[in-house]
Design a protein around this motif. Structure first.
Motif, short mmCIF file in Angstrom:
data_model
loop_
_atom_site.label_atom_id
_atom_site.label_comp_id
_atom_site.label_asym_id
_atom_site.label_seq_id
_atom_site.Cartn_x
_atom_site.Cartn_y
_atom_site.Cartn_z
N GLU A 39 0.83 -1.19 0.00
CA GLU A 39 0.00 0.00 0.00
C GLU A 39 0.87 1.25 0.00
O GLU A 39 1.76 1.40 0.83
N PHE A 40 0.60 2.15 -0.95
CA PHE A 40 1.37 3.36 -1.12
C PHE A 40 0.45 4.58 -1.08
O PHE A 40 -0.73 4.50 -1.44
N PHE A 69 8.54 3.86 -25.35
CA PHE A 69 8.62 2.71 -24.45
C PHE A 69 7.26 2.41 -23.80
O PHE A 69 7.20 1.83 -22.73
N LYS A 70 6.18 2.86 -24.44
CA LYS A 70 4.81 2.63 -23.96
C LYS A 70 4.56 3.31 -22.61
O LYS A 70 3.72 2.86 -21.83
N GLN A 71 5.28 4.41 -22.38
CA GLN A 71 5.06 5.14 -21.14
C GLN A 71 3.73 5.88 -21.10
O GLN A 71 3.31 6.36 -20.05
N THR A 72 3.05 5.96 -22.26
CA THR A 72 1.73 6.59 -22.30
C THR A 72 0.62 5.56 -22.44
O THR A 72 -0.50 5.89 -22.85
N GLU A 73 0.90 4.30 -22.11
CA GLU A 73 -0.10 3.23 -22.21
C GLU A 73 -0.32 2.61 -20.84
O GLU A 73 0.18 1.53 -20.53
N PRO A 74 -1.06 3.30 -19.97
CA PRO A 74 -1.26 2.80 -18.61
C PRO A 74 -2.16 1.58 -18.57
O PRO A 74 -3.05 1.41 -19.43
N PRO A 75 -1.98 0.70 -17.59
CA PRO A 75 -2.92 -0.42 -17.42
C PRO A 75 -4.27 0.09 -16.93
O PRO A 75 -4.37 1.16 -16.33
N THR A 76 -5.31 -0.67 -17.21
CA THR A 76 -6.64 -0.26 -16.78
C THR A 76 -6.75 -0.32 -15.26
O THR A 76 -5.99 -1.00 -14.58
N GLY A 77 -7.74 0.38 -14.75
CA GLY A 77 -7.97 0.42 -13.31
C GLY A 77 -8.36 1.81 -12.88
O GLY A 77 -8.31 2.77 -13.66
N ARG A 78 -8.76 1.91 -11.62
CA ARG A 78 -9.15 3.20 -11.06
C ARG A 78 -8.00 3.71 -10.20
O ARG A 78 -7.57 3.03 -9.28
N TYR A 79 -7.54 4.91 -10.49
CA TYR A 79 -6.36 5.48 -9.84
C TYR A 79 -6.74 6.73 -9.04
O TYR A 79 -7.75 7.38 -9.29
N LYS A 80 -5.85 7.04 -8.10
CA LYS A 80 -6.01 8.29 -7.35
C LYS A 80 -4.82 9.22 -7.54
O LYS A 80 -4.89 10.39 -7.17
N ALA A 81 -3.70 8.72 -8.09
CA ALA A 81 -2.52 9.56 -8.31
C ALA A 81 -1.70 8.96 -9.43
O ALA A 81 -1.72 7.75 -9.66
N VAL A 82 -0.94 9.82 -10.14
CA VAL A 82 -0.08 9.37 -11.22
C VAL A 82 1.18 10.20 -11.22
O VAL A 82 1.18 11.38 -10.81
N ALA A 83 2.30 9.61 -11.64
CA ALA A 83 3.59 10.29 -11.74
C ALA A 83 4.21 9.94 -13.08
O ALA A 83 4.12 8.80 -13.54
N ARG A 98 -6.77 3.14 -6.39
CA ARG A 98 -7.58 3.48 -5.22
C ARG A 98 -7.42 2.49 -4.09
O ARG A 98 -7.74 2.79 -2.95
N ASP A 99 -6.96 1.26 -4.40
CA ASP A 99 -6.72 0.29 -3.34
C ASP A 99 -5.31 0.41 -2.77
O ASP A 99 -4.85 -0.48 -2.05
N GLN A 100 -4.60 1.49 -3.12
CA GLN A 100 -3.27 1.80 -2.60
C GLN A 100 -2.15 0.96 -3.23
O GLN A 100 -1.01 1.03 -2.79
N THR A 101 -2.46 0.15 -4.24
CA THR A 101 -1.40 -0.59 -4.91
C THR A 101 -0.75 0.29 -5.96
O THR A 101 -1.35 1.23 -6.48
N LEU A 102 0.49 -0.01 -6.28
CA LEU A 102 1.30 0.79 -7.20
C LEU A 102 1.54 0.02 -8.49
O LEU A 102 1.85 -1.17 -8.46
N HIS A 103 1.40 0.71 -9.61
CA HIS A 103 1.60 0.09 -10.92
C HIS A 103 2.46 1.02 -11.77
O HIS A 103 2.25 2.23 -11.80
N CYS A 104 3.46 0.47 -12.45
CA CYS A 104 4.35 1.24 -13.30
C CYS A 104 4.36 0.65 -14.70
O CYS A 104 4.13 -0.54 -14.89
N TRP A 105 4.67 1.49 -15.69
CA TRP A 105 4.73 1.04 -17.07
C TRP A 105 5.72 1.92 -17.83
O TRP A 105 6.02 3.04 -17.43
N GLY A 106 6.25 1.40 -18.93
CA GLY A 106 7.20 2.15 -19.73
C GLY A 106 8.61 1.58 -19.66
O GLY A 106 8.81 0.39 -19.37
#
Length: 759
Positions: free
Chosen positions: A235-236, A448-462, A473-481
């Motif tokens: 959780e982040f 490098f597909k940095q603009t192709e996020p995985p699906t899901g409901r988010y509350k923050a992005v960097a 929203r469940d506090q899990t972290l996902h990265c791509w690119g």
């Protein structure tokens, strides 16, 4: 396999007292552990997806058939039936509150005193599993839905194992479950616990009825997952990404960084932080006390934060900025373009780019300073609610929810799609935003597909240079690119290299030499100091750690001075019931704490290994022989002859690995804990009345008391092992921790997997 199937309108039948064989055979009680549902019932075909689970439910007495030779695969489940099943599972897990003194008829007008499920309904109310459908109404014959059953399972799990403390939300995964749904948390728990994965990739069907086959599967998975583990999501609360590294703040305030680390930019200090920000080759974090701490490259002074209290912090390529307590902005580091020379005034947000900086003023207007060759320091007019600065461009969200970007636009990074946004993030040559719906959309460079996020409901992005990260929203972290420096490779879990169990608490030594503890903390035994350690040892209600430079720190119960160690230096450490011992630098032993049985009065001589039980202690001398002292009422302090390499001590028994890798045990053997199996071992761990060992194959074998499955280890290969009162834990080769048995271990730190096969 998904657990939803087309439901027929088969009527609900009362449970039969005993399962029966298929029609044509005589009625028998089922006892064979090999029988599946297809062996017992005509309507369960061989190979049915729930064949094994139905067989288990019948063998254990949790469920029975609804008629002679009929299980009722697709029959819906009534409210009285589900509480009956849960009542039986609670008894199977040796859970609390299984008394039949509470009668359902005392609570509900529609439950008669002689109702067949009156006791079970009373237990469910008494235990907080359910409160009925209305005041004085239980509706025993009413059917239950998927959302209702998952909620009841969640409550039973919390009753038996303690609160899960997971913020996982079903609405983050399933489109048909709205945020704030009454079963949102329970569904999220069920997914991360592998109880169910829904009826489709994004569908849970909360209002769908539950069949008897599905119920058998749910109950089986709650108690016998194979492998029987639950991995809670990491959780982040905050994340920041730059060119080659990423940092995030966990929900406990700890900062984790990963990726490029040539300058130490991915080595955060210990402590509690509220935010973190990543620059070119350095990082900064805002501590909970308002101080700014930076780490990494400092050739321009970008990591030399001025002292004082701050409200926010930002890092650029070679400079940093902070918002002081009075809302003024101060910057430090490189200033060749004026990027460290902010204007006067009050700001609520500050952001730093390559050679420019921007801030959101208190009146919600934007001011920028520094390099302006590409108009990156020429913000638009208007009022805005959030701001993000990339390398050569910036973006902001307006009060109306739109996004405006300015500056470099080589790849369309300033061309934000029309929409309503919650927040926006500017990277080097791309940008991302969180829409009002919770989905993430990105634009700009996409090599490098940095603009192709995985699906899901988010509350923050960097957004970083060529990768992006988002917090769902469940506090899990996902990265791509781009992942050249593993900047997009998430820290799946806190890696551990050692583990130790007390009676009701567990501590682990992580690979970064911090100690994390979980479980019972009534006496502070789960609150280690925030320092670096090289070893950790748990007693019954206290813990001790060997610090850098061989000093010892202890915490927890200290009634006998067991948490008050003498000065070192020490090289080895052991903690017992209420005493502790250490091997000093001259190989002699020093002990402190309770000494009512002489367990803290070691003999003279040189030792290489040490183990402390409840009231006895044992050590391996430099000759390889074993000497024990203290309580000997079960001969636990009378070791066998021979030479040994490792030793462990339980409540009133001891074990050791001999030179030929065989295991030897002595002392109390009332549960078989001192009767090791044949074979070769590399490590042993003695608990209260059970013992576990790691074989030379790295698999685990346990023996002794197994009333809570503490002696039923999971499959896999492991490097270290520990045993507590009624649970065991081991560090796997992937450096994560797996625990099993009756688990006093909630909440757990990142990287700890829990089994569900114990009570």
């Amino acid at each position: 396999m998904a657990l939803a199937f087309v439901l027929g309108m088969t009527p609900v039948h009362a449970e039969q007292p005993l399962p029966r064989q298929k029609s044509g055979g005589s009625e028998v009680e089922v006892t064979s552990p090999q029988q599946h549902g297809s062996d017992l019932f005509d309507d369960v075909p061989n190979g049915h997806w729930a064949d094994e689970e139905i067989g288990w439910a019948v063998r254990t007495g949790v469920m029975t058939g609804i008629d002679n030779g009929v299980f009722g695969l697709n029959a819906p489940v009534s409210r009285q039936e589900i509480v009956t099943f849960l009542f039986r599972v609670n008894a199977l897990l040796d859970g609390p509150g299984n008394e039949k003194s509470v009668n359902g008829s005392e609570h509900f007008d529609d439950v008669s005193p002689g109702h067949e499920a009156s006791d079970e309904i009373g237990w469910a109310v008494f235990s907080g599993i359910t409160s009925g459908v209305a005041e004085r109404t239980f509706d025993p014959d009413g059917t239950v839905t998927r959302a209702q059953v998952v909620t009841l399972l969640h409550r039973l799990n919390n009753l038996v194992n303690g609160p899960s403390h997971s913020r996982a939300a079903g609405s983050d995964r399933f489109d048909d479950l709205q945020v704030g749904h009454w079963a949102d948390a329970a569904v999220g728990w069920a997914v991360v616990s592998n109880i169910t994965s829904g009826v489709g990739p994004s569908t849970f069907d909360p209002g769908g009825l539950v069949t008897r086959a599905q119920t058998a599967a749910f109950l089986h998975r709650l108690t016998h997952l194979d492998p029987a583990t639950v991995r809670m999501p990491v959780e982040f609360v905050a994340v920041s990404a730059d060119r080659g590294h990423t940092c995030a703040v966990r929900s406990d305030g700890q900062v984790l960084c990963w990726g490029a680390n040539r300058y130490g930019q991915a080595d955060p200090p210990q402590g509690r932080f509220t935010s973190v920000t990543t620059g070119g080759h350095h990082s900064c974090g805002l501590r909970a006390d308002g101080a700014i701490v930076c780490w990494g490259a400092n050739e321009r002074g970008q990591s030399a934060a001025p002292e004082g209290g701050y409200r926010g912090v930002a890092t650029g390529q070679n400079h940093s900025c902070g918002i002081r307590a009075d809302f003024s902005v101060i910057c430090w580091g490189a200033d060749g373009n004026g990027q460290s020379n902010p204007p006067d005034g009050g700001f609520t947000t500050v952001e730093a780019g390559h050679n420019h900086s921007c801030g959101l003023r208190q009146d919600q207007t934007i001011a920028c300073w520094g390099s302006n060759l590409l108009k990156q320091a020429t913000p638009p007019e208007g009022r805005f609610t959030s701001l993000s600065v990339g390398a050569l461009h910036s973006c902001a969200t307006s009060r109306e929810g739109g996004v405006t970007c300015w500056g470099a636009n080589r790849f369309g990074e300033t061309e934000a799609p029309v929409g309503s946004y919650q927040s926006v993030a500017a990277g080097h040559e791309h940008s991302c935003g969180v829409l009002a719906t919770g989905s993430v959309i990105c634009w700009g460079a996409d090599r490098f597909k940095q603009t192709e996020p995985p699906t899901g409901r988010y509350k923050a992005v960097a957004a970083g240079a060529e990768h992006s990260c988002g917090i769902r929203r469940d506090q899990t972290l996902h990265c791509w690119g781009h992942n050249s420096a593993r900047q997009a490779a998430l820290p799946e879990g806190e890696p551990f290299k050692a583990i130790t169990a007390g009676s009701l608490h567990t501590c682990g030594l992580s690979t970064n030499n911090t100690v994390l503890c979980w479980g019972d903390n009534r006496y502070g035994q789960g609150d280690p100091p925030d320092v670096k350690f090289t070893a950790v040892a748990n007693g019954d209600l206290h813990s001790c750690g060997l610090r850098m430079f061989n000093a010892v720190s202890c915490w927890g119960a200290d009634w006998f001075g067991q948490a008050n160690p003498p000065e070192g230096p020490f090289t080895h450490l052991a903690a017992g019931g209420a005493h502790s011992c250490g091997i000093t630098s001259d190989k002699t032993i020093t002990c402190w704490g309770d000494n009512n049985h002489g367990q803290a009065t070691p003999p003279a001589g040189a030792f290489t290994a040490l183990a402390a039980g409840t009231a006895h202690t044992c050590g391996i001398r430099t000759s390889g022989t074993i000497t024990c002292w203290g309580n000997n009422n079960h001969s636990q302090a009378t070791p066998p002859a021979g030479t040994y390499t490792t030793i462990t001590a339980g409540q009133s028994h001891s074990c050791a690995v001999a030179d030929d890798f065989t295991a030897a045990c002595w002392g109390n053997n009332d549960h078989g804990q001192a009767t090791p199996p044949a074979g070769a071992f590399t490590a042993l761990a003695a608990g209260t009345a059970h013992t576990c060992g790691i074989r030379t194959s790295r698999t685990i074998t346990c023996w002794g008391n197994n009333n809570h499955s503490q002696a039923t280890p999971p499959a896999g290969t492991y490097t270290t092992i520990t045993a507590g009162q009624s649970h065991s834990c081991a560090v796997g080769q992937d450096q994560t921790v797996t625990c099993w048995g009756r688990l006093p271990v909630m909440p757990v730190p990142t990287g700890v997997r829990l089994t569900l096969n114990g009570g």
